[in-house]
Structure formats: structure tokens, C-alpha cells
Design a protein around this motif. Structure first.
Motif, PDB file in Angstrom:
ATOM      1  N   GLU A 149      30.315  73.641  43.397  1.00  0.00           N
ATOM      2  CA  GLU A 149      28.613  73.919  43.441  1.00  0.00           C
ATOM      3  C   GLU A 149      28.050  74.216  44.594  1.00  0.00           C
ATOM      4  O   GLU A 149      28.711  74.875  45.301  1.00  0.00           O
ATOM      5  CB  GLU A 149      27.839  72.024  44.237  1.00  0.00           C
ATOM      6  CG  GLU A 149      26.297  72.101  43.463  1.00  0.00           C
ATOM      7  CD  GLU A 149      26.012  70.700  43.927  1.00  0.00           C
ATOM      8  OE1 GLU A 149      26.430  70.060  45.195  1.00  0.00           O
ATOM      9  OE2 GLU A 149      24.626  70.077  43.153  1.00  0.00           O
ATOM     10  N   GLU A 150      27.117  75.298  44.603  1.00  0.00           N
ATOM     11  CA  GLU A 150      26.246  76.100  45.346  1.00  0.00           C
ATOM     12  C   GLU A 150      26.336  75.868  46.265  1.00  0.00           C
ATOM     13  O   GLU A 150      25.573  74.296  46.653  1.00  0.00           O
ATOM     14  CB  GLU A 150      25.021  76.775  44.527  1.00  0.00           C
ATOM     15  CG  GLU A 150      25.407  77.344  43.236  1.00  0.00           C
ATOM     16  CD  GLU A 150      24.102  78.242  42.850  1.00  0.00           C
ATOM     17  OE1 GLU A 150      22.805  78.353  43.497  1.00  0.00           O
ATOM     18  OE2 GLU A 150      23.729  78.316  41.945  1.00  0.00           O
ATOM     19  N   GLY A 205      26.308  57.313  34.146  1.00  0.00           N
ATOM     20  CA  GLY A 205      27.405  58.778  33.901  1.00  0.00           C
ATOM     21  C   GLY A 205      28.059  57.840  33.409  1.00  0.00           C
ATOM     22  O   GLY A 205      28.780  58.393  33.014  1.00  0.00           O
ATOM     23  N   SER A 206      28.214  56.434  33.827  1.00  0.00           N
ATOM     24  CA  SER A 206      29.616  55.452  33.001  1.00  0.00           C
ATOM     25  C   SER A 206      29.105  55.560  31.682  1.00  0.00           C
ATOM     26  O   SER A 206      30.374  55.038  31.504  1.00  0.00           O
ATOM     27  CB  SER A 206      29.598  53.993  34.023  1.00  0.00           C
ATOM     28  OG  SER A 206      30.055  54.302  35.199  1.00  0.00           O
ATOM     29  N   ASP A 214      34.800  63.468  26.847  1.00  0.00           N
ATOM     30  CA  ASP A 214      34.422  64.517  27.555  1.00  0.00           C
ATOM     31  C   ASP A 214      33.937  65.731  27.791  1.00  0.00           C
ATOM     32  O   ASP A 214      33.200  66.109  28.149  1.00  0.00           O
ATOM     33  CB  ASP A 214      34.846  65.683  26.575  1.00  0.00           C
ATOM     34  CG  ASP A 214      33.838  66.061  25.092  1.00  0.00           C
ATOM     35  OD1 ASP A 214      32.887  65.464  24.657  1.00  0.00           O
ATOM     36  OD2 ASP A 214      34.824  66.722  24.064  1.00  0.00           O
ATOM     37  N   PHE A 215      32.278  64.395  27.966  1.00  0.00           N
ATOM     38  CA  PHE A 215      31.211  65.233  28.419  1.00  0.00           C
ATOM     39  C   PHE A 215      31.516  64.904  30.254  1.00  0.00           C
ATOM     40  O   PHE A 215      32.304  64.026  31.380  1.00  0.00           O
ATOM     41  CB  PHE A 215      30.559  64.180  28.482  1.00  0.00           C
ATOM     42  CG  PHE A 215      28.745  64.018  29.031  1.00  0.00           C
ATOM     43  CD1 PHE A 215      27.676  64.653  28.796  1.00  0.00           C
ATOM     44  CD2 PHE A 215      28.525  64.647  30.643  1.00  0.00           C
ATOM     45  CE1 PHE A 215      26.254  65.421  28.808  1.00  0.00           C
ATOM     46  CE2 PHE A 215      27.050  64.563  31.254  1.00  0.00           C
ATOM     47  CZ  PHE A 215      25.822  65.170  30.032  1.00  0.00           C
ATOM     48  N   ASP A 216      31.418  66.220  31.205  1.00  0.00           N
ATOM     49  CA  ASP A 216      31.563  66.673  32.412  1.00  0.00           C
ATOM     50  C   ASP A 216      29.900  67.361  32.680  1.00  0.00           C
ATOM     51  O   ASP A 216      29.662  68.537  32.587  1.00  0.00           O
ATOM     52  CB  ASP A 216      32.808  67.487  32.765  1.00  0.00           C
ATOM     53  CG  ASP A 216      33.293  66.814  34.000  1.00  0.00           C
ATOM     54  OD1 ASP A 216      32.255  67.708  35.103  1.00  0.00           O
ATOM     55  OD2 ASP A 216      34.239  67.249  34.208  1.00  0.00           O
ATOM     56  N   GLY A 221      26.316  72.845  36.044  1.00  0.00           N
ATOM     57  CA  GLY A 221      26.670  73.229  36.847  1.00  0.00           C
ATOM     58  C   GLY A 221      25.823  72.618  38.623  1.00  0.00           C
ATOM     59  O   GLY A 221      26.004  72.386  39.481  1.00  0.00           O
ATOM     60  N   TYR A 222      26.804  70.869  38.001  1.00  0.00           N
ATOM     61  CA  TYR A 222      26.425  70.068  38.609  1.00  0.00           C
ATOM     62  C   TYR A 222      27.375  69.119  39.461  1.00  0.00           C
ATOM     63  O   TYR A 222      28.562  68.272  38.250  1.00  0.00           O
ATOM     64  CB  TYR A 222      25.306  68.898  38.834  1.00  0.00           C
ATOM     65  CG  TYR A 222      23.903  69.897  38.612  1.00  0.00           C
ATOM     66  CD1 TYR A 222      23.812  69.808  39.678  1.00  0.00           C
ATOM     67  CD2 TYR A 222      23.611  69.899  37.660  1.00  0.00           C
ATOM     68  CE1 TYR A 222      22.157  70.402  39.716  1.00  0.00           C
ATOM     69  CE2 TYR A 222      21.999  70.250  37.767  1.00  0.00           C
ATOM     70  CZ  TYR A 222      21.703  71.309  38.220  1.00  0.00           C
ATOM     71  OH  TYR A 222      19.745  71.638  38.320  1.00  0.00           O
ATOM     72  N   LYS A 223      28.397  68.802  40.161  1.00  0.00           N
ATOM     73  CA  LYS A 223      29.941  67.911  40.643  1.00  0.00           C
ATOM     74  C   LYS A 223      29.711  66.157  39.910  1.00  0.00           C
ATOM     75  O   LYS A 223      30.186  65.855  39.753  1.00  0.00           O
ATOM     76  CB  LYS A 223      29.843  67.889  41.686  1.00  0.00           C
ATOM     77  CG  LYS A 223      29.990  69.359  42.271  1.00  0.00           C
ATOM     78  CD  LYS A 223      30.692  68.829  44.094  1.00  0.00           C
ATOM     79  CE  LYS A 223      31.161  69.772  44.601  1.00  0.00           C
ATOM     80  NZ  LYS A 223      31.491  69.761  45.978  1.00  0.00           N
ATOM     81  N   THR A 224      27.571  65.457  39.733  1.00  0.00           N
ATOM     82  CA  THR A 224      28.554  64.223  39.846  1.00  0.00           C
ATOM     83  C   THR A 224      26.588  64.579  38.810  1.00  0.00           C
ATOM     84  O   THR A 224      25.778  64.618  38.640  1.00  0.00           O
ATOM     85  CB  THR A 224      28.326  63.458  40.857  1.00  0.00           C
ATOM     86  OG1 THR A 224      26.366  63.889  41.653  1.00  0.00           O
ATOM     87  CG2 THR A 224      29.062  63.934  42.273  1.00  0.00           C
TER      88      THR A 224
END
Length: 255
Positions: A149-150, A205-206, A214-216, A221-224
Motif C-alpha cells: 500500500e502507498e 470481509g469474512s 479468491d477475492f483479495d 490497491g488496499y491491504k485489508t
């Protein structure tokens, strides 16, 4: 199985359908989810195609399992990996398996492990067929493992700040135009929201991971998940005290 609980993980690597270059990043990623107990890589190590694997295997203490290809064009390593997986399953010592491969031939194995209430991580490239991705509880794309992430530079300048703000705005607009992404996020909030329409971002998210293995969020562009919900700009944001920290709650602005 609780995604947040520490797991005893068995890692099985199909070396003939994986890249040695991402092994370190893969192990670091899996270590976030529990304790890696078994690390095995399968392949015909006499093959020139696997010549570069020796150093990473040694550095990461991964046990190479030799499997000669008895017939040209046939992958004997697949069978060896599957047999070992079933032996490890019947030992009842592991909470999770990580199958490192981009080969759909392991779809049945992933499904069989899940039937035994074993949590299954799949790790592979974008080319990995959908069938194998869906058979896993959590599928991790190797292309996303090195995406960071930036971060804010130590010394801000007006020019850099303006450039970063513009990039963030452009990314947000791009995400809003992704109908599939928007529907996925909104549906998760709707399914988990309380009577006032607020939902915990991590809970959303869970749910999304259960529905789409396979969703990430890193793909966008975001870690979480909380950062993704906050960054897309479609939800009201509220931070609430939770334990020793804060939890992010979201509410659809359209509601």
C-alpha cells in the motif's frame, strides 16, 4: 473454522506448477494465519526446469520430495503430493493445508480436505482455473503478495501531496465503476448489518471470503477489507472502541 485462530498448517508445493521466486513471500503470507508445521515441495529434481529451486528450498527449510516422471507428459508429482496429503489428513494433526499450485488437477483434493473440515489455502497465479480457486477456503494470488500500500513520504511537499490525492481520487472512481466489486461489498454489508444499517467491516470481509475464495482487497490497491470499504467512498464510516483497539463499521450511503 475461525479465520483468526492460529492454525497448524501443512504446506504442499507443486513445484512443476509454481514459481520458486515467490516462495519467500508465500511463506510469509501463510505465517500470518498460523504455524507452518510441514513444508514439502514435489517435483522431478533431476529436471533442468527445476534447477533454480535448490537455494530457495534450502533457505526456507522446505523438504524436496523427489518424484521421477515415469512417462513423458505425465506428472507423477501430482500423485505423490495427493498421497502425502491424505496421509497427513489421516494423522489428524493439522488444522489447515496450503496447496501451492496453479493446476486445476488439485481441485478434487481441495474439496476432499474441506469435506474433512480442514481449512484449505490455495496459492497460485492469475491463470489458475476458477474450479480450483472455488474449491479452496482462501485463494491467494501470488501476483498480489509483493503489492504494498502507498505510504506517506517522510517529508511532504505540496506537489507530492497533490499527486497522491489525485491518484487516490482516480482509483476511487475506477473502483466505483466496477459493478461486480460494488455489488459484492454492498451485499456483504446488507447481509451483516444491524437494524440501523451498520456492519463491521471485518465481518463483511469474512463473508466475502466465504462467498468468493479468491477475492483479495490487495487486487484493488488496499491491504485489508476495512481499508477497501473506507477507500471506495460508497459507505459512511464509523470507528468504535473494540477491546484494546478500534473496529471499523460501515453503512451504505444509499440506505
Amino acid at each position: 473454522m475461525n479465520n483468526d485462530s492460529a492454525k497448524k498448517i501443512a504446506v504442499l508445493i507443486d513445484a512443476e506448477n509454481a514459481s520458486y521466486k515467490v516462495l519467500g513471500a508465500v511463506m510469509a503470507e501463510l505465517s500470518k494465519h498460523g504455524h507452518i508445521v510441514v513444508k514439502k515441495a514435489y517435483g522431478d529434481w533431476s529436471s533442468k526446469h527445476l534447477i533454480n529451486w535448490k537455494q530457495p528450498l534450502n533457505d526456507l527449510a522446505i523438504n524436496p520430495v523427489q518424484q521421477f516422471s515415469y512417462t513423458q507428459g505425465k506428472n507423477s508429482s501430482d500423485a505423490a503430493l495427493i498421497i502425502d496429503a491424505m496421509d497427513l489428513l489421516y494423522s489428524n494433526q493439522y488444522d489447515a493445508f496450503a496447496l501451492i499450485t496453479s493446476d486445476s488437477d488439485f481441485t478434487k483434493l481441495a474439496s476432499r480436505l474441506k469435506e474433512s473440515q480442514i481449512y484449505v489455502f490455495g496459492v497460485g497465479e492469475k491463470k489458475t482455473p476458477k474450479a480450483f480457486r472455488s474449491a479452496c477456503d482462501d485463494f491467494i494470488l501470488t501476483e498480489l503478495l509483493n503489492v504494498e500500500e502507498e505510504e506517506e513520504p517522510p517529508k511532504k511537499t505540496a506537489k507530492k501531496t497533490a499527486k497522491k490525492t489525485a491518484a487516490k481520487t482516480n482509483r476511487q472512481q475506477t473502483l466505483k465503476q466496477n459493478t461486480k466489486l460494488v455489488n459484492t461489498l454492498r451485499n456483504a454489508v446488507e447481509e451483516t448489518a444491524d437494524d440501523d444499517g451498520w456492519a463491521r467491516a471485518s465481518t463483511c470481509g469474512s463473508l466475502i471470503k466465504r462467498q468468493h475464495s479468491d477475492f483479495d482487497p490487495r487486487e484493488f490497491g488496499y491491504k485489508t477489507f476495512p481499508l477497501l470499504f473506507e477507500g471506495i467512498g460508497l459507505f459512511d464510516i464509523e470507528r468504535r472502541k473494540s477491546g484494546n483497539g478500534n473496529a471499523l463499521f460501515v453503512k451504505d450511503k444509499k440506505k
